[in-house]
Design a protein around this motif. Structure first.
Motif, PDB file in Angstrom:
ATOM      1  N   PRO A 117     -13.615 -38.492 -19.696  1.00  0.00           N
ATOM      2  CA  PRO A 117     -12.999 -38.423 -21.021  1.00  0.00           C
ATOM      3  C   PRO A 117     -13.778 -37.515 -21.970  1.00  0.00           C
ATOM      4  O   PRO A 117     -14.285 -37.943 -23.006  1.00  0.00           O
ATOM      5  CB  PRO A 117     -13.013 -39.893 -21.484  1.00  0.00           C
ATOM      6  N   TYR A 118     -13.873 -36.241 -21.573  1.00  0.00           N
ATOM      7  CA  TYR A 118     -14.502 -35.245 -22.438  1.00  0.00           C
ATOM      8  C   TYR A 118     -13.596 -34.966 -23.637  1.00  0.00           C
ATOM      9  O   TYR A 118     -12.427 -35.370 -23.663  1.00  0.00           O
ATOM     10  CB  TYR A 118     -14.706 -33.930 -21.690  1.00  0.00           C
ATOM     11  N   LYS A 142     -16.365 -34.653 -30.667  1.00  0.00           N
ATOM     12  CA  LYS A 142     -16.969 -33.385 -30.270  1.00  0.00           C
ATOM     13  C   LYS A 142     -18.484 -33.353 -30.408  1.00  0.00           C
ATOM     14  O   LYS A 142     -19.109 -32.336 -30.099  1.00  0.00           O
ATOM     15  CB  LYS A 142     -16.365 -32.239 -31.080  1.00  0.00           C
ATOM     16  N   ASP A 143     -19.086 -34.434 -30.876  1.00  0.00           N
ATOM     17  CA  ASP A 143     -20.546 -34.455 -30.984  1.00  0.00           C
ATOM     18  C   ASP A 143     -21.173 -34.484 -29.590  1.00  0.00           C
ATOM     19  O   ASP A 143     -20.749 -35.267 -28.732  1.00  0.00           O
ATOM     20  CB  ASP A 143     -21.015 -35.681 -31.772  1.00  0.00           C
ATOM     21  N   PRO A 144     -22.184 -33.642 -29.349  1.00  0.00           N
ATOM     22  CA  PRO A 144     -22.821 -33.598 -28.024  1.00  0.00           C
ATOM     23  C   PRO A 144     -23.661 -34.844 -27.758  1.00  0.00           C
ATOM     24  O   PRO A 144     -24.108 -35.522 -28.688  1.00  0.00           O
ATOM     25  CB  PRO A 144     -23.698 -32.348 -28.096  1.00  0.00           C
ATOM     26  N   TYR A 145     -23.862 -35.132 -26.480  1.00  0.00           N
ATOM     27  CA  TYR A 145     -24.673 -36.277 -26.061  1.00  0.00           C
ATOM     28  C   TYR A 145     -25.942 -35.798 -25.374  1.00  0.00           C
ATOM     29  O   TYR A 145     -25.900 -34.899 -24.528  1.00  0.00           O
ATOM     30  CB  TYR A 145     -23.886 -37.173 -25.097  1.00  0.00           C
ATOM     31  N   THR A 146     -27.051 -36.409 -25.714  1.00  0.00           N
ATOM     32  CA  THR A 146     -28.304 -36.123 -25.014  1.00  0.00           C
ATOM     33  C   THR A 146     -28.322 -36.929 -23.716  1.00  0.00           C
ATOM     34  O   THR A 146     -27.572 -37.907 -23.555  1.00  0.00           O
ATOM     35  CB  THR A 146     -29.512 -36.515 -25.868  1.00  0.00           C
ATOM     36  N   VAL A 172     -19.656 -30.248 -24.716  1.00  0.00           N
ATOM     37  CA  VAL A 172     -18.375 -30.396 -25.407  1.00  0.00           C
ATOM     38  C   VAL A 172     -18.174 -31.744 -26.094  1.00  0.00           C
ATOM     39  O   VAL A 172     -17.251 -31.901 -26.899  1.00  0.00           O
ATOM     40  CB  VAL A 172     -17.195 -30.155 -24.433  1.00  0.00           C
ATOM     41  N   GLY A 173     -18.993 -32.736 -25.802  1.00  0.00           N
ATOM     42  CA  GLY A 173     -18.792 -34.057 -26.375  1.00  0.00           C
ATOM     43  C   GLY A 173     -17.702 -34.829 -25.657  1.00  0.00           C
ATOM     44  O   GLY A 173     -17.208 -34.428 -24.606  1.00  0.00           O
ATOM     45  N   GLY A 174     -17.310 -35.954 -26.247  1.00  0.00           N
ATOM     46  CA  GLY A 174     -16.292 -36.796 -25.626  1.00  0.00           C
ATOM     47  C   GLY A 174     -16.561 -38.268 -25.887  1.00  0.00           C
ATOM     48  O   GLY A 174     -17.256 -38.634 -26.844  1.00  0.00           O
TER      49      GLY A 174
END
Length: 226
Positions: A117-118, A142-146, A172-174
Motif C-alpha cells: 500500500p504505497y 506521501k511522507d517517507p519512512y525510515t 514514495v511513502g504510503g
C-alpha cells in the motif's frame, strides 16, 4: 531422435512454468499498450488514472472494472477523506455502510507479497477479513519512512518488509501498517496532484466526510495507448 526432441520440449515447458511462477508485479511501471486501465473522473478536481494487477488480484479487478463499466460508481462520492492518509469511495449509501460486489455480498481478500500500500495504491476497503464489496480507497500518504520506523511497524503488526519495500517506502511513502490488511489491486500512474487536491478538501472532523461532496462523475475503463 524422438527421445531427444521430447526431452527438449519437457525442458522448455519446465522453464516456461518456472518463469511464470517467478513473475512479479511491477507496481510502478508504466502501463503497457493494450493493458486495461481506468480514469476516475472527479467533479471539479480532475482525473486520476490507475492501472490494475489482474494476475495478483483478479476478482478485485473484475469487480471494480465491471462496476465501473456498468455505471455503478457514477455520481457516488468520496465519503471519507483523510489528508496524509487516503480517500475512500464507492458506497451507494454515501456513509461507508453500503455497497456490494458484482456477485452480490462480499468476496475474499487477494493478498500479494509483491504489492504494497504505497502512495497511489488502489485498494479494497473492508470491514475485516474477506469482506470486500464495492468500496475502495486510494493511498495518499506521501511522507517517507525510515528503516527504523518500518522496523517498529513490523514489530507492532507482526509483518516483514523486504529490502525493496523498505527502499520504496523511503522514496514514495504510503501506509505500511495496512500491508495484507487490504487487497492492493491497482496503482495510480497519473493524477497524483488531483489525489492531493481531493485529500486536502475540508472535512467534518468527526467522521472525515467532506463538507462539500467530492463526486465521482464517471470511471472510464479503456485500453492504454501511448
Amino acid at each position: 531422435m524422438k527421445k531427444v526432441t521430447a526431452l527438449i520440449l519437457i525442458l522448455v515447458l519446465g522453464m516456461t512454468i518456472l518463469s511464470g511462477c517467478g513473475k512479479k508485479a511491477d507496481q510502478f511501471s508504466a502501463p503497457k499498450n493494450g493493458e486495461t486501465v481506468a480514469e476516475i473522473v472527479i467533479k471539479d478536481y480532475g482525473s486520476i488514472f490507475v492501472k490494475f494487477f489482474k494476475d495478483a488480484a483478479p476478482k478485485a479487478v473484475e469487480n471494480f472494472t465491471t462496476h465501473a463499466k456498468d455505471g455503478y460508481y457514477d455520481g457516488l462520492t468520496f465519503h471519507r477523506v483523510m489528508n496524509d492518509f487516503m480517500i475512500q469511495g464507492g458506497d451507494p449509501s454515501g456513509d461507508g455502510t453500503g455497497g456490494e460486489s458484482i456477485w452480490g455480498g462480499n468476496f475474499e481478500d487477494e493478498f500479494s507479497d509483491n504489492l504494497q500500500p504505497y502512495r497511489g495504491a488502489l485498494c479494497m476497503a473492508n470491514a475485516g477479513p474477506n469482506t470486500n464489496g464495492s468500496q475502495f480507497f486510494i493511498v495518499q500518504a506521501k511522507d517517507p519512512y525510515t528503516k527504523e520506523a518500518l522496523t517498529n511497524i513490523e514489530q507492532q503488526y507482526g509483518m516483514k518488509f523486504d529490502d525493496k519495500a523498505i527502499a520504496k517506502y523511503a522514496e514514495v511513502g504510503g501506509t505500511p501498517w495496512l500491508f495484507k490488511q487490504h487487497t492492493v489491486f491497482g496503482q495510480v500512474y497519473e493524477g497524483l496532484d488531483v489525489l492531493d487536491k481531493v485529500a486536502a478538501t475540508e472535512v467534518d472532523a468527526q467522521n472525515n466526510k467532506p463538507l462539500n461532496d467530492v463526486i465521482i462523475e464517471k470511471i472510464n475503463v479503456f485500453e492504454y495507448k501511448k
